[in-house]
Enzyme design. Sequence first.
Site, PDB file in Angstrom:
ATOM      1  NE  ARG A  64      -3.604  -2.148   2.768  1.00  0.00           N
ATOM      2  CZ  ARG A  64      -3.359  -3.326   3.315  1.00  0.00           C
ATOM      3  NH1 ARG A  64      -2.131  -3.581   3.811  1.00  0.00           N
ATOM      4  NH2 ARG A  64      -4.290  -4.257   3.391  1.00  0.00           N
ATOM      5  CE  LYS A  96      -6.737   0.217   4.598  1.00  0.00           C
ATOM      6  NZ  LYS A  96      -7.619   0.144   3.421  1.00  0.00           N
ATOM      7  CG  HIS A 115      -4.823   0.200  -3.283  1.00  0.00           C
ATOM      8  ND1 HIS A 115      -4.240   0.179  -2.028  1.00  0.00           N
ATOM      9  CD2 HIS A 115      -5.598  -0.915  -3.340  1.00  0.00           C
ATOM     10  CE1 HIS A 115      -4.659  -0.885  -1.358  1.00  0.00           C
ATOM     11  NE2 HIS A 115      -5.481  -1.574  -2.139  1.00  0.00           N
ATOM     12  NE  ARG A 155      -2.996  -4.649  -0.521  1.00  0.00           N
ATOM     13  CZ  ARG A 155      -2.357  -5.526   0.245  1.00  0.00           C
ATOM     14  NH1 ARG A 155      -1.039  -5.598   0.212  1.00  0.00           N
ATOM     15  NH2 ARG A 155      -3.025  -6.341   1.054  1.00  0.00           N
ATOM     16  CG  HIS A 182      -5.329  -9.956   1.844  1.00  0.00           C
ATOM     17  ND1 HIS A 182      -5.477 -10.378   0.542  1.00  0.00           N
ATOM     18  CD2 HIS A 182      -5.274  -8.599   1.778  1.00  0.00           C
ATOM     19  CE1 HIS A 182      -5.515  -9.329  -0.274  1.00  0.00           C
ATOM     20  NE2 HIS A 182      -5.385  -8.251   0.462  1.00  0.00           N
ATOM     21  CE1 TYR A 186      -5.936  -8.404  -6.402  1.00  0.00           C
ATOM     22  CE2 TYR A 186      -5.725  -9.446  -4.263  1.00  0.00           C
ATOM     23  CZ  TYR A 186      -5.800  -8.311  -5.029  1.00  0.00           C
ATOM     24  OH  TYR A 186      -5.740  -7.075  -4.436  1.00  0.00           O
TER      25      TYR A 186
END
Length: 223
Positions: A86, A111, A175, A178, A201, A210
Amino acid sequence: MDRNPPIDTGEEIIDNSLVMFERGQNVVENRRGRRSAPTTVNSSVRTREYLTTAEIERLMAAARKSSRYGHRDATMIVIGYRHGLRASELCDLQWSQVELTTGRLHVRRAKNGSPSVHPMQGDEIRALRRLQREQGLSSHVFMTERDGPMTPKAFHALFGRIGERAKMPFPVHPHMLRHGCGYALANAGHDTRALQAWLGHKNIQHTVRYTELAPDRFKNFWR
């Protein structure tokens, strides 16, 4: 992640083709008229939210030609892309996270994402070595001309200008690096769990997008 977000190295980037991904226009209900109306979303100006390998190379070439900080800018692009960073993670990257002798990058995720250690490729290591020589001593990897770390806001504006100079057919934002990483690795055949770990994640559902769109998923369907 918000679904609707308003070197000089002479080396080649990973040669992975990416699956085309068009985002449908979101629809929300008009509470007064009880009718559906389209929201203002990025799909109105962009057909997808990621960059292909060829587009990454195009942006890096434009960055190198842009200013005396072209090598820094091109290095930011390739590091952000290869490691799925990010903008905040890229700008916060410090030399203490970089092992140039062993070719390792200690990735800290924003995050509440999962941290990891990524291997780096030769062109990345050479680009970072050159940047370190040119920049001199600093805590952060990517510094501005005022000797302070690059901020996400500044990189967002910088990346947009590079996109304009590269004559990209749509506006670009950080972004997309990413997302480009996620689709490239999925298209290269990496499984969802490995991709989840690479991108940091916590929830695998954020990774599934993806692998679901990788064309190899349907390989030999008609054979």
